[in-house]
Motif scaffolding. Structure first.
Motif, PDB file in Angstrom:
ATOM      1  N   VAL A 117       0.839  -1.207   0.000  1.00 59.43           N
ATOM      2  CA  VAL A 117       0.000   0.000   0.000  1.00 59.43           C
ATOM      3  C   VAL A 117       0.874   1.257   0.000  1.00 59.43           C
ATOM      4  N   ALA A 118       1.958   1.227   0.770  1.00 58.38           N
ATOM      5  CA  ALA A 118       2.882   2.369   0.799  1.00 58.38           C
ATOM      6  C   ALA A 118       3.563   2.557  -0.549  1.00 58.38           C
ATOM      7  N   ASP A 119       3.926   1.459  -1.205  1.00 59.99           N
ATOM      8  CA  ASP A 119       4.647   1.535  -2.478  1.00 59.99           C
ATOM      9  C   ASP A 119       3.760   1.925  -3.650  1.00 59.99           C
ATOM     10  N   THR A 120       2.460   1.596  -3.574  1.00 60.86           N
ATOM     11  CA  THR A 120       1.581   1.788  -4.736  1.00 60.86           C
ATOM     12  C   THR A 120       0.553   2.900  -4.585  1.00 60.86           C
ATOM     13  N   GLY A 121       0.071   3.128  -3.358  1.00 59.88           N
ATOM     14  CA  GLY A 121      -0.974   4.121  -3.159  1.00 59.88           C
ATOM     15  C   GLY A 121      -2.361   3.642  -3.550  1.00 59.88           C
ATOM     16  N   VAL A 122      -2.585   2.335  -3.596  1.00 58.30           N
ATOM     17  CA  VAL A 122      -3.896   1.805  -3.969  1.00 58.30           C
ATOM     18  C   VAL A 122      -4.973   2.241  -2.975  1.00 58.30           C
ATOM     19  N   ASP A 123      -6.196   2.338  -3.467  1.00 58.46           N
ATOM     20  CA  ASP A 123      -7.337   2.681  -2.618  1.00 58.46           C
ATOM     21  C   ASP A 123      -7.896   1.443  -1.929  1.00 58.46           C
ATOM     22  N   ALA A 124      -7.818   0.305  -2.617  1.00 62.95           N
ATOM     23  CA  ALA A 124      -8.381  -0.942  -2.095  1.00 62.95           C
ATOM     24  C   ALA A 124      -7.410  -2.077  -2.365  1.00 62.95           C
ATOM     25  N   LEU A 125      -7.427  -3.057  -1.477  1.00 65.99           N
ATOM     26  CA  LEU A 125      -6.495  -4.180  -1.606  1.00 65.99           C
ATOM     27  C   LEU A 125      -7.243  -5.502  -1.489  1.00 65.99           C
ATOM     28  N   ALA A 126      -7.168  -6.311  -2.555  1.00 60.44           N
ATOM     29  CA  ALA A 126      -7.746  -7.649  -2.538  1.00 60.44           C
ATOM     30  C   ALA A 126      -6.763  -8.599  -1.870  1.00 60.44           C
ATOM     31  N   LEU A 127      -7.282  -9.400  -0.952  1.00 58.97           N
ATOM     32  CA  LEU A 127      -6.435 -10.281  -0.152  1.00 58.97           C
ATOM     33  C   LEU A 127      -6.636 -11.745  -0.546  1.00 58.97           C
ATOM     34  N   ALA A 128      -5.570 -12.500  -0.475  1.00 56.83           N
ATOM     35  CA  ALA A 128      -5.645 -13.945  -0.671  1.00 56.83           C
ATOM     36  C   ALA A 128      -5.698 -14.590   0.710  1.00 56.83           C
ATOM     37  N   ILE A 129      -6.859 -15.147   1.057  1.00 60.79           N
ATOM     38  CA  ILE A 129      -7.055 -15.724   2.391  1.00 60.79           C
ATOM     39  C   ILE A 129      -7.463 -17.193   2.313  1.00 60.79           C
ATOM     40  N   GLY A 130      -7.275 -17.794   1.132  1.00 60.49           N
ATOM     41  CA  GLY A 130      -7.627 -19.204   0.967  1.00 60.49           C
ATOM     42  C   GLY A 130      -8.823 -19.446   0.077  1.00 60.49           C
ATOM     43  N   THR A 131      -9.502 -18.370  -0.367  1.00 59.92           N
ATOM     44  CA  THR A 131     -10.673 -18.537  -1.222  1.00 59.92           C
ATOM     45  C   THR A 131     -10.250 -18.800  -2.666  1.00 59.92           C
ATOM     46  N   SER A 132     -11.217 -19.238  -3.473  1.00 61.33           N
ATOM     47  CA  SER A 132     -10.957 -19.551  -4.879  1.00 61.33           C
ATOM     48  C   SER A 132     -12.106 -19.052  -5.738  1.00 61.33           C
ATOM     49  N   HIS A 133     -11.800 -18.781  -7.003  1.00 59.86           N
ATOM     50  CA  HIS A 133     -12.853 -18.489  -7.971  1.00 59.86           C
ATOM     51  C   HIS A 133     -13.593 -19.790  -8.295  1.00 59.86           C
ATOM     52  N   GLY A 134     -14.848 -19.660  -8.715  1.00 63.82           N
ATOM     53  CA  GLY A 134     -15.602 -20.833  -9.133  1.00 63.82           C
ATOM     54  C   GLY A 134     -16.375 -21.495  -8.008  1.00 63.82           C
ATOM     55  N   ALA A 135     -17.054 -22.591  -8.336  1.00 64.87           N
ATOM     56  CA  ALA A 135     -17.928 -23.264  -7.372  1.00 64.87           C
ATOM     57  C   ALA A 135     -17.170 -24.178  -6.418  1.00 64.87           C
ATOM     58  N   TYR A 136     -16.059 -24.749  -6.901  1.00 67.89           N
ATOM     59  CA  TYR A 136     -15.360 -25.748  -6.084  1.00 67.89           C
ATOM     60  C   TYR A 136     -14.243 -25.085  -5.281  1.00 67.89           C
ATOM     61  N   LYS A 137     -14.641 -24.483  -4.152  1.00 65.88           N
ATOM     62  CA  LYS A 137     -13.715 -23.725  -3.307  1.00 65.88           C
ATOM     63  C   LYS A 137     -13.089 -24.588  -2.217  1.00 65.88           C
ATOM     64  N   PHE A 138     -13.964 -25.291  -1.460  1.00 68.38           N
ATOM     65  CA  PHE A 138     -13.500 -26.092  -0.334  1.00 68.38           C
ATOM     66  C   PHE A 138     -14.122 -27.480  -0.386  1.00 68.38           C
ATOM     67  N   LYS A 139     -13.378 -28.478   0.047  1.00 61.05           N
ATOM     68  CA  LYS A 139     -13.873 -29.862   0.047  1.00 61.05           C
ATOM     69  C   LYS A 139     -14.759 -30.135   1.258  1.00 61.05           C
ATOM     70  N   ARG A 140     -14.672 -29.293   2.276  1.00 60.73           N
ATOM     71  CA  ARG A 140     -15.529 -29.399   3.458  1.00 60.73           C
ATOM     72  C   ARG A 140     -15.797 -27.987   3.962  1.00 60.73           C
ATOM     73  N   LYS A 141     -16.754 -27.868   4.884  1.00 62.68           N
ATOM     74  CA  LYS A 141     -17.058 -26.538   5.400  1.00 62.68           C
ATOM     75  C   LYS A 141     -15.777 -25.917   5.958  1.00 62.68           C
ATOM     76  N   PRO A 142     -15.399 -24.746   5.456  1.00 61.09           N
ATOM     77  CA  PRO A 142     -14.091 -24.188   5.823  1.00 61.09           C
ATOM     78  C   PRO A 142     -13.989 -23.751   7.275  1.00 61.09           C
ATOM     79  N   THR A 143     -12.832 -24.030   7.844  1.00 65.55           N
ATOM     80  CA  THR A 143     -12.497 -23.566   9.189  1.00 65.55           C
ATOM     81  C   THR A 143     -11.302 -22.627   9.071  1.00 65.55           C
ATOM     82  N   GLY A 144     -10.787 -22.194  10.191  1.00 70.25           N
ATOM     83  CA  GLY A 144      -9.638 -21.302  10.192  1.00 70.25           C
ATOM     84  C   GLY A 144      -8.383 -21.921   9.610  1.00 70.25           C
ATOM     85  N   GLU A 145      -8.399 -23.247   9.425  1.00 71.67           N
ATOM     86  CA  GLU A 145      -7.240 -23.917   8.834  1.00 71.67           C
ATOM     87  C   GLU A 145      -7.073 -23.560   7.363  1.00 71.67           C
ATOM     88  N   VAL A 146      -8.183 -23.337   6.667  1.00 69.04           N
ATOM     89  CA  VAL A 146      -8.113 -23.071   5.223  1.00 69.04           C
ATOM     90  C   VAL A 146      -8.661 -21.696   4.846  1.00 69.04           C
TER      91      VAL A 146
END
Length: 282
Positions: A117-146
């Motif tokens: 954020v300091a280097d770019t000055g972006v207004d918003a930041l998309a985060l990678a927290i384990g989610t995926s595009h599409g329908a097949y995201k998790f094999k089981r109900k997600p917990t804090g592990e994934v």
């Protein structure tokens, strides 16, 4: 130009609703510049992937091209979203195609997020927290592990004035899968991001939530139902009407759950010209 005029029509029909015309997952600065010239008021420079839209990039590459877009966009009063880390799956041909397990190796680093954020000055930041595009995201109900919601909380503490973004955040409701499968579909068991976890994110700085798959599931289920019950049907108006209503219902439920319903009139509207002055004063 076609998309821009569709949005202008939407604005004309809904003058009391603040509307942003946003480019999602721009794969190169030139893509973002083109969108800005077409009147988009917000762009995403996704430098987390190389220009091919598939290969995870380096921090240096990401920061360089994102900064390039920020400088050009802010000069026109256009806001910019960046992305750090890499999501799983593929959306409209864009994405590294990472599995659930592989996505865990490309999560957003909180220290790096501060620097980005300091280097770019972006207004918003998309985060990678384990989610995926599409329908097949998790094999089981997600917990804090994934599903690393604690990353959002940590980054929000560090960057309280940066809007955080959750991509790949469809909840993949079981009832929508059931409708599809009851009418000739063959969707495998899968799990999405629970509504309560998205609400947790919103309470910790998330201001944009990308939901697409749930809409597609609703549309597909409604169309399958019509054609399954009447295989002779061929008039698209017969099946697209309930499909559109099914999607509208999903949007309504999400807007209420995310706390945005009924708040359109409370959002202060700023023109791009006003935003130019804002950015100059930063």
């Amino acid at each position: 130009a076609y998309l821009r005029h569709l949005m202008l029509a939407a604005i004309e029909l809904n003058p009391k609703i603040p509307i942003v015309m946003h480019l999602d997952h721009g794969n190169a600065p030139e893509t973002c510049f083109s969108a800005i010239e077409q009147g988009f008021t917000s762009v995403m420079m996704d430098g987390s992937l190389s220009e091919d839209g598939k290969t995870p990039s380096s921090y240096e590459y990401n920061a360089k091209i994102t900064r390039e877009v920020v400088e050009a966009a802010h000069a026109k009063g256009v806001s910019v979203e960046g992305e750090l880390g890499a999501l799983g799956g593929i959306e409209d041909g864009h994405g590294a195609g990472l599995s659930e397990e592989e996505a865990q190796k490309h999560l957003t680093d909180p220290d790096q997020a501060e620097q980005f954020v300091a280097d770019t000055g972006v207004d918003a930041l998309a985060l990678a927290i384990g989610t995926s595009h599409g329908a097949y995201k998790f094999k089981r109900k997600p917990t804090g592990e994934v599903l690393k919601m604690d990353l959002i909380e940590d980054i929000h503490r560090r960057l309280p004035n940066t809007h955080l973004v959750m991509h790949g955040s469809s909840s993949v409701p079981q009832e929508l899968l059931d409708i599809i499968n009851a009418h000739g579909g063959a969707m495998k068991q899968t799990y999405g991001v629970p509504i309560e976890e998205i609400q947790r994110g919103i309470a910790n700085g998330v201001r944009k939530v990308n939901v697409d798959t749930d809409n597609r599931l609703a549309i597909t289920g409604a169309i399958r139902k019509v054609l399954h019950e009447d295989p002779a049907e061929f008039d698209l108006r017969t099946y697209l009407t309930p499909a559109r209503e099914a999607m509208k219902e999903v949007c309504k439920i999400r807007m209420i759950a995310f706390g945005q319903a009924g708040n359109a009139g409370k959002v202060p509207v700023k023109t791009c010209k006003q935003m130019v002055s804002f950015y100059k004063g930063k």
